[in-house]
Design a protein around this motif. Structure first.
Motif, PDB file in Angstrom:
ATOM      1  N   ASP A  40      17.453   0.398  -6.329  1.00 35.35           N
ATOM      2  CA  ASP A  40      17.281  -0.132  -7.686  1.00 35.35           C
ATOM      3  C   ASP A  40      18.156   0.593  -8.695  1.00 35.35           C
ATOM      4  OD1 ASP A  40      15.331  -1.946  -6.750  1.00 35.35           O
ATOM      5  OD2 ASP A  40      13.777  -0.393  -6.918  1.00 35.35           O
ATOM      6  N   GLY A  41      19.351   0.989  -8.269  1.00 35.69           N
ATOM      7  CA  GLY A  41      20.291   1.636  -9.172  1.00 35.69           C
ATOM      8  C   GLY A  41      20.005   3.091  -9.458  1.00 35.69           C
ATOM      9  N   GLN A  42      18.975   3.683  -8.819  1.00 35.40           N
ATOM     10  CA  GLN A  42      18.589   5.068  -9.064  1.00 35.40           C
ATOM     11  C   GLN A  42      18.916   5.934  -7.841  1.00 35.40           C
ATOM     12  OE1 GLN A  42      17.354   6.092 -12.113  1.00 35.40           O
ATOM     13  NE2 GLN A  42      17.799   3.973 -12.690  1.00 35.40           N
ATOM     14  N   LEU A  43      19.368   7.164  -8.104  1.00 37.41           N
ATOM     15  CA  LEU A  43      19.674   8.123  -7.049  1.00 37.41           C
ATOM     16  C   LEU A  43      18.633   9.233  -7.091  1.00 37.41           C
ATOM     17  CD1 LEU A  43      21.866   8.745  -4.892  1.00 37.41           C
ATOM     18  CD2 LEU A  43      22.977  10.196  -6.598  1.00 37.41           C
ATOM     19  N   THR A  44      17.992   9.504  -5.935  1.00 33.64           N
ATOM     20  CA  THR A  44      16.994  10.570  -5.846  1.00 33.64           C
ATOM     21  C   THR A  44      17.281  11.433  -4.631  1.00 33.64           C
ATOM     22  OG1 THR A  44      15.492   9.089  -4.625  1.00 33.64           O
ATOM     23  CG2 THR A  44      15.187   9.244  -7.013  1.00 33.64           C
ATOM     24  N   SER A  45      16.655  12.614  -4.582  1.00 34.26           N
ATOM     25  CA  SER A  45      16.940  13.535  -3.490  1.00 34.26           C
ATOM     26  C   SER A  45      15.719  14.388  -3.176  1.00 34.26           C
ATOM     27  CB  SER A  45      18.131  14.439  -3.847  1.00 34.26           C
ATOM     28  OG  SER A  45      17.791  15.304  -4.918  1.00 34.26           O
ATOM     29  N   ARG A  46      15.810  15.092  -2.028  1.00 33.89           N
ATOM     30  CA  ARG A  46      14.791  16.062  -1.625  1.00 33.89           C
ATOM     31  C   ARG A  46      15.492  17.165  -0.851  1.00 33.89           C
ATOM     32  NH1 ARG A  46      10.719  13.717   2.407  1.00 33.89           N
ATOM     33  NH2 ARG A  46      12.342  14.289   3.881  1.00 33.89           N
ATOM     34  N   GLY A  47      15.124  18.421  -1.140  1.00 33.64           N
ATOM     35  CA  GLY A  47      15.749  19.542  -0.460  1.00 33.64           C
ATOM     36  C   GLY A  47      17.151  19.795  -0.984  1.00 33.64           C
ATOM     37  N   GLN A  48      17.803  20.794  -0.410  1.00 32.21           N
ATOM     38  CA  GLN A  48      19.156  21.109  -0.828  1.00 32.21           C
ATOM     39  C   GLN A  48      19.837  21.926   0.255  1.00 32.21           C
ATOM     40  OE1 GLN A  48      18.738  23.381  -4.446  1.00 32.21           O
ATOM     41  NE2 GLN A  48      18.354  25.284  -3.359  1.00 32.21           N
ATOM     42  N   ILE A  49      21.154  21.951   0.206  1.00 34.73           N
ATOM     43  CA  ILE A  49      21.957  22.801   1.084  1.00 34.73           C
ATOM     44  C   ILE A  49      22.766  23.721   0.188  1.00 34.73           C
ATOM     45  CG2 ILE A  49      23.708  22.878   2.894  1.00 34.73           C
ATOM     46  CD1 ILE A  49      22.943  20.048   3.642  1.00 34.73           C
ATOM     47  N   GLU A  50      22.209  24.883  -0.087  1.00 34.33           N
ATOM     48  CA  GLU A  50      22.883  25.907  -0.868  1.00 34.33           C
ATOM     49  C   GLU A  50      23.527  25.348  -2.139  1.00 34.33           C
ATOM     50  OE1 GLU A  50      25.210  28.763   1.188  1.00 34.33           O
ATOM     51  OE2 GLU A  50      24.021  28.628   3.005  1.00 34.33           O
ATOM     52  N   ASP A  51      22.749  24.611  -2.887  1.00 31.61           N
ATOM     53  CA  ASP A  51      23.158  24.147  -4.208  1.00 31.61           C
ATOM     54  C   ASP A  51      24.405  23.274  -4.191  1.00 31.61           C
ATOM     55  OD1 ASP A  51      21.051  25.546  -5.419  1.00 31.61           O
ATOM     56  OD2 ASP A  51      22.214  27.396  -5.348  1.00 31.61           O
ATOM     57  N   ILE A  52      24.537  22.403  -3.201  1.00 26.79           N
ATOM     58  CA  ILE A  52      25.680  21.499  -3.206  1.00 26.79           C
ATOM     59  C   ILE A  52      25.504  20.465  -4.303  1.00 26.79           C
ATOM     60  CG2 ILE A  52      25.941  21.781  -0.714  1.00 26.79           C
ATOM     61  CD1 ILE A  52      25.055  18.853  -0.425  1.00 26.79           C
ATOM     62  N   ASP A  53      26.620  19.965  -4.800  1.00 29.07           N
ATOM     63  CA  ASP A  53      26.595  18.888  -5.774  1.00 29.07           C
ATOM     64  C   ASP A  53      26.508  17.554  -5.048  1.00 29.07           C
ATOM     65  OD1 ASP A  53      26.746  20.521  -7.965  1.00 29.07           O
ATOM     66  OD2 ASP A  53      28.935  20.510  -8.025  1.00 29.07           O
ATOM     67  N   VAL A  54      25.559  16.718  -5.434  1.00 30.07           N
ATOM     68  CA  VAL A  54      25.410  15.400  -4.826  1.00 30.07           C
ATOM     69  C   VAL A  54      26.438  14.463  -5.454  1.00 30.07           C
ATOM     70  CG1 VAL A  54      23.862  13.433  -4.520  1.00 30.07           C
ATOM     71  CG2 VAL A  54      22.969  15.773  -4.388  1.00 30.07           C
ATOM     72  N   PRO A  55      27.237  13.758  -4.650  1.00 32.97           N
ATOM     73  CA  PRO A  55      28.209  12.811  -5.212  1.00 32.97           C
ATOM     74  C   PRO A  55      27.505  11.716  -6.010  1.00 32.97           C
ATOM     75  CG  PRO A  55      28.677  13.238  -2.888  1.00 32.97           C
ATOM     76  CD  PRO A  55      27.340  13.850  -3.183  1.00 32.97           C
ATOM     77  N   PRO A  56      28.182  11.138  -6.989  1.00 31.66           N
ATOM     78  CA  PRO A  56      27.602  10.013  -7.723  1.00 31.66           C
ATOM     79  C   PRO A  56      27.281   8.845  -6.795  1.00 31.66           C
ATOM     80  CG  PRO A  56      29.524  10.870  -8.872  1.00 31.66           C
ATOM     81  CD  PRO A  56      29.495  11.536  -7.530  1.00 31.66           C
ATOM     82  N   ARG A  57      26.353   8.015  -7.230  1.00 31.34           N
ATOM     83  CA  ARG A  57      25.839   6.917  -6.415  1.00 31.34           C
ATOM     84  C   ARG A  57      26.929   6.032  -5.813  1.00 31.34           C
ATOM     85  NH1 ARG A  57      24.980   1.753  -7.784  1.00 31.34           N
ATOM     86  NH2 ARG A  57      23.427   0.536  -6.612  1.00 31.34           N
TER      87      ARG A  57
ATOM     88  N   PHE B  26      27.584   5.308  -1.515  1.00 31.07           N
ATOM     89  CA  PHE B  26      27.705   4.005  -0.871  1.00 31.07           C
ATOM     90  C   PHE B  26      29.095   3.820  -0.278  1.00 31.07           C
ATOM     91  CE2 PHE B  26      23.904   2.792  -3.326  1.00 31.07           C
ATOM     92  CZ  PHE B  26      23.220   2.063  -2.359  1.00 31.07           C
ATOM     93  N   ALA B  27      30.108   4.252  -1.002  1.00 29.51           N
ATOM     94  CA  ALA B  27      31.482   4.067  -0.525  1.00 29.51           C
ATOM     95  C   ALA B  27      31.714   4.779   0.805  1.00 29.51           C
ATOM     96  CB  ALA B  27      32.476   4.557  -1.569  1.00 29.51           C
ATOM     97  N   MET B  28      31.064   5.923   1.018  1.00 26.78           N
ATOM     98  CA  MET B  28      31.235   6.629   2.282  1.00 26.78           C
ATOM     99  C   MET B  28      30.698   5.820   3.456  1.00 26.78           C
ATOM    100  SD  MET B  28      30.754  10.680   1.549  1.00 26.78           S
ATOM    101  CE  MET B  28      31.468  11.079   3.156  1.00 26.78           C
ATOM    102  N   ALA B  29      29.775   4.908   3.199  1.00 27.80           N
ATOM    103  CA  ALA B  29      29.285   3.999   4.230  1.00 27.80           C
ATOM    104  C   ALA B  29      30.064   2.694   4.252  1.00 27.80           C
ATOM    105  CB  ALA B  29      27.796   3.721   4.025  1.00 27.80           C
ATOM    106  N   GLY B  30      31.161   2.642   3.481  1.00 24.88           N
ATOM    107  CA  GLY B  30      31.969   1.434   3.428  1.00 24.88           C
ATOM    108  C   GLY B  30      31.395   0.340   2.564  1.00 24.88           C
ATOM    109  N   LEU B  31      30.396   0.674   1.750  1.00 25.46           N
ATOM    110  CA  LEU B  31      29.699  -0.314   0.925  1.00 25.46           C
ATOM    111  C   LEU B  31      30.179  -0.236  -0.520  1.00 25.46           C
ATOM    112  CD1 LEU B  31      26.120   0.258   2.360  1.00 25.46           C
ATOM    113  CD2 LEU B  31      27.540  -1.759   2.738  1.00 25.46           C
TER     114      LEU B  31
END
Length: 228
Positions: A98-115, A119-124
């Motif tokens: 629904d246009g929202q990005l959410t998360s749980r947990g972390q890997i040493e404070d990595i930055d999450v790519p924008p939404r 999707f683009a990494m999955a070819g979408l």
């Protein structure tokens, strides 16, 4: 699932320390109906049925690299969840619905790519909701340009009618990029790499298996507790 973690020991290659520069996309001839191009790209192969995706991933920044296995769960049209495993545990989960990005947990404070980049990494092809594109001829195919969002634009480049790269630019300087690698006739990419030239950092994954169609995933799995 076989998982593993690699100790952070090295640094990224010097190329990651420099931001990429590029000329203006908008010097190419404009295309008359960018919305139609966007609709075709959005409904491309792989986007019509629920899917279960298994992949190997690696994240790197100045501190070194960490890697493991992952599982993606996609419900059309725009629900995607990625679970990243290290040492047999879920180290991080990212979900978009629904246009929202959410998360749980972390890997040493990595930055999450924008939404759109996740999707683009999955070819979408999933641009920011409500944004209106412009389209131009480039390299024998076309590009879709969204924005500006403040001082930034997002540029989706097509090759053979499929998403090849997504770039976020500040003026004509590339600050983020996803590059997608496809097989000749596959519905899902073979691999993809995301690079943040400002941090600098990168994420790469190799898709090992895609099951599709599968039973539609439960909608609750896309509601994670944090907004990155």
């Amino acid at each position: 699932m076989n998982t593993r973690i690699v100790r952070r020991t090295g640094t990224l290659a010097a190329a990651l320390l420099l931001a990429a520069c590029a000329t203006s996309i908008e010097t190419g001839p404009p295309l008359a109906n960018p919305a139609a191009i966007a609709d075709r790209l959005r409904s491309g192969r792989g986007a019509a049925a629920p899917a279960l995706i298994r992949f190997e991933w690696r994240y790197g920044d100045r501190r070194g690299d960490v890697e493991g296995d992952g599982v993606g769960r996609f419900n059309p049209p725009d629900s995607l969840r990625l679970d990243l495993f290290t040492s047999g545990d879920v180290a991080m989960a990212i979900a978009s619905a629904d246009g929202q990005l959410t998360s749980r947990g972390q890997i040493e404070d990595i930055d999450v790519p924008p939404r759109p980049f996740i999707f683009a990494m999955a070819g979408l092809f999933r641009p920011e909701p409500g944004a209106v594109p412009r389209a131009y001829v480039a390299d024998g195919d076309s590009v879709l340009v969204y924005g500006p969002f403040g001082d930034r634009t997002q540029v989706f480049r097509l090759e053979n009618g499929r998403l090849e790269t997504l770039e976020e630019r500040r003026r004509d300087k590339v600050i983020r990029r996803v590059r997608v690698n496809w097989s000749t006739d596959g519905e899902w990419p073979l691999s993809a790499e995301y690079r943040d030239f400002e941090r600098p950092s990168r994420v790469r994954w190799e898709i090992e298996q895609v099951q599709s169609p599968v039973t539609r995933h439960q909608s609750e799995i896309y509601a994670l507790p944090y907004t990155p």
